[in-house]
Write a protein that holds these residues in place. Structure first.
Motif, PDB file in Angstrom:
ATOM      1  N   ALA A  18     -16.446  14.225 -18.267  1.00  0.00           N
ATOM      2  CA  ALA A  18     -17.173  14.931 -17.220  1.00  0.00           C
ATOM      3  C   ALA A  18     -17.431  14.038 -16.016  1.00  0.00           C
ATOM      4  N   GLN A  19     -17.560  12.716 -16.268  1.00  0.00           N
ATOM      5  CA  GLN A  19     -17.885  11.807 -15.189  1.00  0.00           C
ATOM      6  C   GLN A  19     -16.639  11.220 -14.523  1.00  0.00           C
ATOM      7  N   LYS A  20     -15.463  11.599 -14.992  1.00  0.00           N
ATOM      8  CA  LYS A  20     -14.239  11.105 -14.383  1.00  0.00           C
ATOM      9  C   LYS A  20     -14.194  11.535 -12.919  1.00  0.00           C
ATOM     10  N   PRO A  21     -13.936  10.612 -11.997  1.00  0.00           N
ATOM     11  CA  PRO A  21     -13.952  10.973 -10.580  1.00  0.00           C
ATOM     12  C   PRO A  21     -12.888  12.006 -10.241  1.00  0.00           C
ATOM     13  N   LEU A  22     -13.212  12.870  -9.304  1.00  0.00           N
ATOM     14  CA  LEU A  22     -12.260  13.893  -8.875  1.00  0.00           C
ATOM     15  C   LEU A  22     -11.063  13.248  -8.194  1.00  0.00           C
ATOM     16  N   PHE A  23     -11.332  12.242  -7.352  1.00  0.00           N
ATOM     17  CA  PHE A  23     -10.253  11.570  -6.632  1.00  0.00           C
ATOM     18  C   PHE A  23      -9.972  10.246  -7.315  1.00  0.00           C
ATOM     19  N   ASP A  24      -8.992  10.229  -8.206  1.00  0.00           N
ATOM     20  CA  ASP A  24      -8.723   9.034  -8.993  1.00  0.00           C
ATOM     21  C   ASP A  24      -7.297   8.506  -8.803  1.00  0.00           C
ATOM     22  N   TYR A  25      -6.653   8.898  -7.692  1.00  0.00           N
ATOM     23  CA  TYR A  25      -5.321   8.389  -7.380  1.00  0.00           C
ATOM     24  C   TYR A  25      -5.440   7.140  -6.516  1.00  0.00           C
ATOM     25  N   PRO A  26      -4.366   6.352  -6.410  1.00  0.00           N
ATOM     26  CA  PRO A  26      -4.409   5.197  -5.498  1.00  0.00           C
ATOM     27  C   PRO A  26      -4.688   5.669  -4.075  1.00  0.00           C
ATOM     28  N   PHE A  27      -5.450   4.907  -3.342  1.00  0.00           N
ATOM     29  CA  PHE A  27      -5.760   5.280  -1.967  1.00  0.00           C
ATOM     30  C   PHE A  27      -4.593   4.892  -1.064  1.00  0.00           C
ATOM     31  N   GLY A  28      -4.080   5.854  -0.309  1.00  0.00           N
ATOM     32  CA  GLY A  28      -3.014   5.592   0.636  1.00  0.00           C
ATOM     33  C   GLY A  28      -3.498   5.818   2.056  1.00  0.00           C
ATOM     34  N   PHE A  29      -2.751   5.304   3.024  1.00  0.00           N
ATOM     35  CA  PHE A  29      -3.104   5.534   4.416  1.00  0.00           C
ATOM     36  C   PHE A  29      -1.839   5.837   5.205  1.00  0.00           C
ATOM     37  N   GLN A  30      -1.999   6.605   6.268  1.00  0.00           N
ATOM     38  CA  GLN A  30      -0.912   6.897   7.183  1.00  0.00           C
ATOM     39  C   GLN A  30      -0.929   5.814   8.269  1.00  0.00           C
ATOM     40  N   ALA A  31       0.211   5.189   8.505  1.00  0.00           N
ATOM     41  CA  ALA A  31       0.271   4.045   9.413  1.00  0.00           C
ATOM     42  C   ALA A  31      -0.228   4.373  10.819  1.00  0.00           C
ATOM     43  N   TYR A  32      -0.112   5.641  11.241  1.00  0.00           N
ATOM     44  CA  TYR A  32      -0.562   6.017  12.591  1.00  0.00           C
ATOM     45  C   TYR A  32      -2.044   5.726  12.782  1.00  0.00           C
ATOM     46  N   THR A  33      -2.793   5.698  11.689  1.00  0.00           N
ATOM     47  CA  THR A  33      -4.218   5.389  11.764  1.00  0.00           C
ATOM     48  C   THR A  33      -4.455   4.051  12.448  1.00  0.00           C
ATOM     49  N   PHE A  34      -3.548   3.099  12.216  1.00  0.00           N
ATOM     50  CA  PHE A  34      -3.710   1.747  12.747  1.00  0.00           C
ATOM     51  C   PHE A  34      -2.742   1.467  13.896  1.00  0.00           C
ATOM     52  N   ARG A  35      -2.440   2.522  14.662  1.00  0.00           N
ATOM     53  CA  ARG A  35      -1.485   2.412  15.770  1.00  0.00           C
ATOM     54  C   ARG A  35      -1.935   1.413  16.834  1.00  0.00           C
ATOM     55  N   ASN A  36      -3.265   1.208  16.979  1.00  0.00           N
ATOM     56  CA  ASN A  36      -3.775   0.262  17.972  1.00  0.00           C
ATOM     57  C   ASN A  36      -3.799  -1.174  17.444  1.00  0.00           C
ATOM     58  N   HIS A  37      -3.523  -1.346  16.144  1.00  0.00           N
ATOM     59  CA  HIS A  37      -3.605  -2.660  15.521  1.00  0.00           C
ATOM     60  C   HIS A  37      -2.230  -3.271  15.275  1.00  0.00           C
ATOM     61  N   PHE A  38      -1.281  -2.464  14.814  1.00  0.00           N
ATOM     62  CA  PHE A  38       0.042  -2.994  14.475  1.00  0.00           C
ATOM     63  C   PHE A  38       0.711  -3.742  15.631  1.00  0.00           C
ATOM     64  N   PRO A  39       0.630  -3.257  16.889  1.00  0.00           N
ATOM     65  CA  PRO A  39       1.282  -3.995  17.983  1.00  0.00           C
ATOM     66  C   PRO A  39       0.706  -5.400  18.206  1.00  0.00           C
ATOM     67  N   LYS A  40      -0.509  -5.627  17.736  1.00  0.00           N
ATOM     68  CA  LYS A  40      -1.141  -6.942  17.907  1.00  0.00           C
ATOM     69  C   LYS A  40      -0.724  -7.923  16.814  1.00  0.00           C
ATOM     70  N   GLY A  41      -0.087  -7.415  15.771  1.00  0.00           N
ATOM     71  CA  GLY A  41       0.363  -8.272  14.679  1.00  0.00           C
ATOM     72  C   GLY A  41       0.442  -7.506  13.384  1.00  0.00           C
ATOM     73  N   THR A  42       1.662  -7.369  12.854  1.00  0.00           N
ATOM     74  CA  THR A  42       1.850  -6.579  11.637  1.00  0.00           C
ATOM     75  C   THR A  42       1.144  -7.204  10.443  1.00  0.00           C
ATOM     76  N   GLU A  43       1.290  -8.508  10.264  1.00  0.00           N
ATOM     77  CA  GLU A  43       0.712  -9.159   9.090  1.00  0.00           C
ATOM     78  C   GLU A  43      -0.807  -9.109   9.103  1.00  0.00           C
ATOM     79  N   GLN A  44      -1.412  -9.371  10.254  1.00  0.00           N
ATOM     80  CA  GLN A  44      -2.881  -9.344  10.298  1.00  0.00           C
ATOM     81  C   GLN A  44      -3.406  -7.921  10.096  1.00  0.00           C
ATOM     82  N   THR A  45      -2.628  -6.923  10.542  1.00  0.00           N
ATOM     83  CA  THR A  45      -3.030  -5.530  10.325  1.00  0.00           C
ATOM     84  C   THR A  45      -2.934  -5.179   8.843  1.00  0.00           C
TER      85      THR A  45
END
Length: 280
Positions: A18-45
């Motif tokens: 009953a206490q198992k979390p509803l969202f229990d998959y690995p968390f993913g992100f869409q790269a567009y979210t960090f569109r202002n960060h990637f141009p400044k450096g891929t590795e640091q982003t």
């Protein structure tokens, strides 16, 4: 005593379930979210993304990088790339090149998020063209062991006959070659033609991926496929009923969920959205 112990064990197992979390998959992100960060450096982003706890990415190499170079940077940080994107034009002109890059990234899915059309005049001709391109390109991708997904963007929910152009797209594409990625914000922004919940129930496993994104309360969709960045809000504070949506998404078999935040406050919003998902 033996019966009491058995009952206590059964209760403990039920409580754990009953206490198992509803969202229990690995968390993913869409790269567009960090569109202002990637141009400044891929590795640091990617370092920033890793610290947030993400283990999956939907995207591809940044400017000046090969797919292999980008994949290694992600691999070094424990981030996989289950899904990558491409343009409609790339699908139409050279689907094999799309497949080659996806395989170089280690992706299983390829998504396209836009069907070309004239201004706000998305119509049946645009839809039929998309069906033709998606079926042909999807076949090439399938022959390469990949799954093609079209990502809805709101304008497909204009009325057509007894349904919408989105219904036409889904019904007229071959399930062997074409699947779909639901963007929850854009589905809501489609103007009420169908809610995310209704579409998940109606088309089940045609949905393979999901963009976890929330639309500001009070915003009325206009089927344009466009909206101001400030209308992207922290998950759980907008219009989406995430408990219902995620339950139905899991039932449909969706395995990859990519958080996307198109606002200019992504570094504030993303941690709050992650905290909300973990609380479900």
């Amino acid at each position: 005593m033996k019966k009491i112990i058995i009952l206590l064990l059964a209760f403990a197992n039920f409580s754990a379930f009953a206490q198992k979390p509803l969202f229990d998959y690995p968390f993913g992100f869409q790269a567009y979210t960090f569109r202002n960060h990637f141009p400044k450096g891929t590795e640091q982003t990617l370092d920033l993304i890793q610290k947030m706890g993400f283990t999956e990415l939907e995207g591809g190499p940044q400017k000046g990088q090969t797919a292999a170079e980008f994949k290694k940077m992600c691999d070094d940080r424990g981030i996989s790339i289950p899904s990558t994107g491409c343009s409609f034009e790339e699908l139409e002109k050279n689907p094999q090149a799309v497949a080659d890059q996806a395989k170089a990234l280690g992706s299983k899915y390829v998504m396209c998020a836009w069907i070309p059309h004239n201004g706000n005049n998305f119509d049946l001709a645009d839809t039929k063209k998309a069906v033709e391109v998606f079926n042909k390109a999807g076949k090439v991708l399938a022959e390469n062991g990949l799954i093609f997904c079209y990502h809805d963007h709101g304008y497909e929910f204009r009325t057509h006959e007894d349904g919408t152009y989105m219904d036409y797209l889904i019904k007229n594409t071959d399930p062997k070659y074409v699947s779909f990625e639901m963007d929850v914000l854009w589905t809501i922004h489609g103007g009420g033609a169908a809610s995310p919940e209704q579409l998940l129930k109606k088309y089940g496993n045609r949905w393979k991926l999901m963009h976890v994104k929330d639309l500001k309360k009070g915003v009325v969709g206009d089927k344009s496929g466009h909206e101001p960045a400030e209308n992207d809000v922290v998950l759980g504070t907008g219009q989406a009923d995430w408990k219902k949506i995620l339950k139905l998404a899991k039932k449909a078999g969706i395995e990859h969920y990519f958080i996307e935040d198109e606002s200019e406050k992504e570094l504030i919003n993303i941690p709050l959205s992650l905290a909300y998902l973990r609380s479900l």
